[in-house]
Design an enzyme around this catalytic site. Structure first.
Site, PDB file in Angstrom:
ATOM      1  N   HIS B 133      -8.961  72.927 -14.913  1.00 21.20           N
ATOM      2  CA  HIS B 133      -7.611  73.494 -14.894  1.00 21.20           C
ATOM      3  C   HIS B 133      -6.689  72.440 -14.259  1.00 21.20           C
ATOM      4  CE1 HIS B 133      -4.396  76.185 -13.401  1.00 21.20           C
ATOM      5  NE2 HIS B 133      -4.834  77.086 -14.244  1.00 21.20           N
ATOM      6  N   ASP B 208     -13.763  74.553  -7.659  1.00 21.22           N
ATOM      7  CA  ASP B 208     -12.706  75.468  -8.068  1.00 21.22           C
ATOM      8  C   ASP B 208     -13.401  76.760  -8.497  1.00 21.22           C
ATOM      9  OD1 ASP B 208     -10.833  76.966  -9.364  1.00 21.22           O
ATOM     10  OD2 ASP B 208     -10.072  75.345 -10.631  1.00 21.22           O
ATOM     11  N   GLN B 211     -12.500  81.264 -11.179  1.00 17.09           N
ATOM     12  CA  GLN B 211     -13.013  82.148 -12.217  1.00 17.09           C
ATOM     13  C   GLN B 211     -14.427  82.608 -11.918  1.00 17.09           C
ATOM     14  OE1 GLN B 211     -11.203  83.383 -14.577  1.00 17.09           O
ATOM     15  NE2 GLN B 211      -9.401  82.063 -14.487  1.00 17.09           N
ATOM     16  N   LYS B 234      -6.385  87.038  -8.809  1.00 14.62           N
ATOM     17  CA  LYS B 234      -7.360  87.125  -9.901  1.00 14.62           C
ATOM     18  C   LYS B 234      -8.527  88.039  -9.549  1.00 14.62           C
ATOM     19  CE  LYS B 234      -6.584  82.367 -11.478  1.00 14.62           C
ATOM     20  NZ  LYS B 234      -5.804  82.397 -12.713  1.00 14.62           N
ATOM     21  N   CYS B 374      -3.396  75.947 -19.088  1.00 14.45           N
ATOM     22  CA  CYS B 374      -3.405  74.964 -18.003  1.00 14.45           C
ATOM     23  C   CYS B 374      -4.651  74.076 -18.060  1.00 14.45           C
ATOM     24  CB  CYS B 374      -3.298  75.635 -16.645  1.00 14.45           C
ATOM     25  SG  CYS B 374      -1.786  76.581 -16.437  1.00 14.45           S
TER      26      CYS B 374
HETATM   27  C1  LIG Z   1     -10.199  77.621 -13.170  1.00 13.27           C
HETATM   28  C2  LIG Z   1      -8.868  77.824 -12.530  1.00 13.27           C
HETATM   29  N1  LIG Z   1      -8.477  76.992 -11.554  1.00 13.27           N
HETATM   30  C3  LIG Z   1      -7.289  77.127 -10.927  1.00 13.27           C
HETATM   31  C4  LIG Z   1      -6.422  78.128 -11.276  1.00 13.27           C
HETATM   32  C5  LIG Z   1      -5.125  78.213 -10.548  1.00 13.27           C
HETATM   33  O1  LIG Z   1      -4.988  79.433  -9.881  1.00 13.27           O
HETATM   34  P1  LIG Z   1      -3.593  79.806  -9.218  1.00 13.27           P
HETATM   35  O2  LIG Z   1      -2.554  79.643 -10.275  1.00 13.27           O
HETATM   36  O3  LIG Z   1      -3.757  81.194  -8.775  1.00 13.27           O
HETATM   37  O4  LIG Z   1      -3.381  78.849  -8.106  1.00 13.27           O
HETATM   38  C6  LIG Z   1      -6.787  79.015 -12.302  1.00 13.27           C
HETATM   39  C7  LIG Z   1      -5.898  80.112 -12.757  1.00 13.27           C
HETATM   40  O5  LIG Z   1      -4.787  79.957 -13.160  1.00 13.27           O
HETATM   41  C8  LIG Z   1      -8.027  78.846 -12.939  1.00 13.27           C
HETATM   42  O6  LIG Z   1      -8.414  79.676 -13.915  1.00 13.27           O
END
Ligand SMILES: Cc1ncc(COP(=O)(O)O)c(C=O)c1O
Ligand SMILES: Cc1ncc(COP(=O)(O)O)c(C=O)c1O
Lengths: 148, 416, 416, 148
Positions: B133, B208, B211, B234, B374
């Site tokens: 991401h 990270d 998910q 999430k 993203c």
């Molecule tokens: C794998 C992963 N990493 C990072 C993020 C970033 O999360 P956030 O936008 O809540 O900071 C997300 C979700 O958008 C994600 O699915």
């Protein structure tokens, strides 16, 4: 809890007439600790000899609870061998951090049990432990010096 | 078969009874972007404001004590939820901030000639993957550029698995940062295996877990991670709260990213010293009510059971893969088998842009996400600009999957 | 006389009907730390989750559209609230993050050899004041250290006013950052005058508006500010949301602090380009519900009237100063007159530590703050380690002030 | 709103048979625009002569709305003097950003009014404007070149 059980007579007495106050020579370690929320601070020295606390001397600025607890600590720990010091230290910390759920043992803590009420005021826990944490830190440093 | 009683769970989520577009029942398949919230979490947040609201760690009055208690108990709950220690949990706004916090530890330690562990030099390597991401990619690009370190990455195989090449981990590798579960492919990565290789050369491992933590049991020590990042929104909690879990000895060495009140030890006009973790990383009045509610969300998830949630999602994923396979011109981007896979199903349809496909689904009441989610480089890797993505959570059921397949069919017909 | 009907306003705040310590009515005099929340704000936050919750700027489905609408309308409301343009409002977690965001623009621009306006060199000066909150002090210490610039500051006079010495603003001055209203002294600073002098030499002006935006009418252009920072939780809104307002042309030049999703234009594995402001500064899923609720809080404050709120607080401050002056051994830290002064009253009592004084007040049901209130150097300036601080807001009344004075008297007697 | 009023026949027709597609010579300015949420992109060239749009040529990747709106734009603006171009451009942007509250004028917008439905789908606004914004950007650049 009410105010009187937090501020017991004995605490107010130690606050007004601190025992062992002042910074003295000789000492094996000196530390400075602060309470970052209120700016209270203590400079504390420990002199050890043959694993016996020869002197605890300190200069502190702070509230009644922190001043009195350091003064009581002086009375409880000064002159004692470390083997007796640590159980008292541990019991005091446990009581203060016990959220009112730890039954203090007067045989171990003596006048220290007057601080039992602090455990019900989490914001004052750091005050009651300021001197005690400084003592522990200084003693550990002094011991390190001894053995290296 | 699903191990969950979804019909009962759904009653906990007020929003699921609303309708969209011309009175269609809402079929929410976008939990990968953000989850819906059960009433118990919303109640907790509101209750905080109505009974205990005060600035934490600052006041000596009763409200402040109660607020601090609630906040710190939430921290303990969250720490236990991922198998960490309470002093290892740092509250951030979201996972993105948590990942930036780690990246800035490297940038700032390097600028300050700080602790070795976090200093990067030209020749040093930061290793990520092609399925990251943007939140776990762009911050590392910045750090690499500013420190002179090199950014490298593992590729992705045609079937959407990590192309793990251990020979890329060398003495030059200083940090390996990878996603636990891809938000596009659904792939669950062999983090423990990567972490073991990374630790062998002394590199730090950042995961990270955006998910994974919401969707399956995660234990930081079993993962072998040094840091993990995840977002509250999430995992049934409010927006505005995320978590960085970090190994205590590492947090202790790290310089703060943000500075200000409540993270200091002593302050003078010309210099300051900083508090111990986690306070060092929480400058200013924190997202208190959100953190408290996140604690409640963790309890809710624990009650339902993370393993059951995972199995439920795998079950729905199986149904979705099967249903979509039955439609003409649909290509799945990601594994088509269920091994090491979570509930994200991304696909493209021949000749229909995902924006258009998503629009027809939306018109059918089905909320999915369209675009690159993203993860733009990952989409480029598969030669597509955008995909349609359905993601599942504990409140989704077979009917939701059927609606997805039905809606996709409608789109294929509409644009035929 | 107060222009507010406080009795009616108080009904909007559920927490004010609770009791503390042995059934005392809660007298909340700690709004300078954080404010209480009216039901209408809590309703708005909850309603968002129950009807429109989705990730903003990411989805093409109806929920996502409605969520994005609510979020962007809140941005417009907040922009209007301070006289700025909607594209100039950046959502942060709190004012601390907003101030760090500006400080990092300097640090990162310097590291990247970025836009001149934000590059600092040895010899350049950052000018602050001795009355700053740590949030507007520590970040500048970091920037100064990392760029080689020099941190300087205006002093504070004995009666708690800014010692504004225009000769300190020179060609070397690159940025002047100061608080609009001191959170300890209550002093309202002549920001427009300082800003005019700063702009004459081309310096940028940052205003910490944490204690002004919630309490009085603030117009960014009348202030002459280039940036202002404030926190939602201090102005009836939830925790977890703050605001940076910045002049459009400056934001356009600034590098981001946090990077990740939603703030990009294009992303490749080895480099990225960034979106226009304000998105550039909002990485990841933002604090959506909190921002929406902040918009509602602004509307509530506008309805009550900011000028009336200010006059009300000045009125209560007058009563407090008068009441405390009648007690033996009390010293006010800050102006004792009401000119250019807001509702923060800090004081020390001879021979009683503020922690002890605050404890007696707490026991009387009066919630005040004790300590250095994140302005440690200012306390050092006045030769005290800590003060007791009462702060007022629209829901406080004469009885609250009377309880403060009465409680202080009780403390004096208790420790006599 | 329903799907059929968003995706009117005329839109689907322009989507399937884009007018003016391809990148041609000569041109005075070329720009590349992207839609950061979905990755759609367009490369667009403008050729001007005597303040008349001589050619708009483009290569684009994107959804039906963005593809069709660029195609319609080609039909509406190509060959027209800039004095006529800007009012059409402005009217189109106004309609699309109007959240369904702006009554479109068929006399000005011609086939462009088929996009009126987009205004009710905020997430598609950027799609409908991708080509139009690129055109504006390219034309401003071309004009800058002309007069410097
Ligand atoms: C794998 C992963 N990493 C990072 C993020 C970033 O999360 P956030 O936008 O809540 O900071 C997300 C979700 O958008 C994600 O699915
Ligand atoms: C003057 C001033 N500046 C900055 C801050 C920091 O605000 P926050 O902690 O919400 O970031 C505060 C409040 O704590 C303040 O009073």
């Amino acid at each position: 809890m009410n105010l009187e059980s937090l501020y017991q007579e004995i605490i107010l007495d130690h606050y007004k007439h601190g025992r062992g106050k002042g910074l003295r020579e000789p000492f094996d370690a000196q530390v400075q600790h602060v309470n970052p929320t209120c700016g209270d601070e203590i400079t504390l020295r420990v002199a050890l000899h043959d694993a016996v606390v020869q002197d605890i001397s300190y200069a502190a600025m702070g509230c009644s609870i922190s001043q009195a607890s350091t003064s009581v600590m002086y009375e409880l720990l000064n002159g004692k061998p470390l083997g007796e010091v640590w159980p008292i230290h541990e019991a005091f910390v446990k009581m203060i951090e016990g959220r009112g759920k730890v039954e203090p043992d007067e045989d171990v803590l003596g006048d220290g049990i007057a601080f039992a009420g602090v455990a019900s005021y989490p914001a004052r826990v750091k005050c009651a432990l300021l001197g005690w944490m400084a003592f522990k830190d200084a003693t550990v440093q002094a011991l390190g010096k001894d053995y290296t | 078969m699903s191990p969950l009683d979804v019909a009962t769970l759904r009653k906990d989520f007020p929003i699921l009874s609303r309708t969209v577009r011309n009175d269609r029942d809402l079929v929410y398949l976008d939990s990968g972007a953000t989850s819906q919230k059960p009433a118990v979490v919303l109640d907790a947040e509101r209750d905080f404001y109505e009974t205990r609201n005060a600035a934490v760690h600052r006041g000596a009055h009763q409200l402040a004590e109660e607020a601090t208690d609630a906040f710190e108990m939430a921290r303990a709950t969250i720490a236990a939820f991922v198998g960490g220690h309470v002093s290892e949990v740092v509250f951030t706004r979201n996972a993105t901030e948590a990942l930036n916090l780690v990246a800035y530890a490297f940038q700032n330690a390097t600028a300050d000639a700080g602790p070795d562990r976090f200093v990067l030099e030209p020749g040093d390597e930061i290793l990520i993957t092609e399925m990251e991401h943007h939140a776990n990619l762009v911050p590392w690009q910045q750090v690499a550029r500013r420190t002179g370190a090199t950014l490298r990455w593992f590729g992705v195989t045609d079937d959407g698995r990590l192309d793990f090449d251990p020979s890329m981990i060398t003495d030059r590798t200083k940090v390996v940062s990878l996603t636990h579960q891809s938000n596009v492919l659904g792939t669950i990565n062999p983090v423990a295996q990567v972490a073991a290789a990374a630790h062998e050369v002394g590199a730090l491992v950042v995961v990270d877990a955006c998910q994974s933590v919401p969707h399956m049991p995660v234990d930081v020590h079993a993962l072998g991670a040094d840091f993990i990042a995840f977002s509250g929104h999430k995992m049934l909690a409010p927006t505005g709260v995320g978590v960085l879990w970090g190994r205590a000895d590492l947090l202790a060495q790290m310089p703060p990213m943000l500075t200000g009140g409540s993270m200091i030890e002593q302050v003078f006009m010309d210099h300051s010293t900083f508090a111990a973790p986690p306070q060092r990383f929480e400058a200013g009045v924190p997202n208190i009510a959100q953190a408290v509610a996140l604690g409640v969300a963790c309890d809710y998830l624990t009650d339902v059971g993370l393993q059951a949630i995972h199995e439920h999602e795998v079950y729905l994923t199986g149904l979705a893969l099967e249903g979509l396979a039955g439609l003409p011109g649909i290509r799945i981007i990601g594994p088509t088998d269920l091994a090491d896979r979570g509930g994200a199903v991304s696909f493209v349809a021949d000749g229909i842009h995902s924006h258009d496909l998503g629009q027809v689904l939306d018109d059918s009441g089905v909320a999915v996400r369209v675009g690159h989610h993203c993860a733009w480089p990952l989409h480029r890797r598969f030669g597509v600009a955008a995909t349609t993505r359905a993601t599942f959570y504990l409140y989704n059921d077979e009917q939701d999957v059927a609606a997805l397949v039905e809606g996709t069919k409608r789109a294929l017909e509409f644009f035929a």
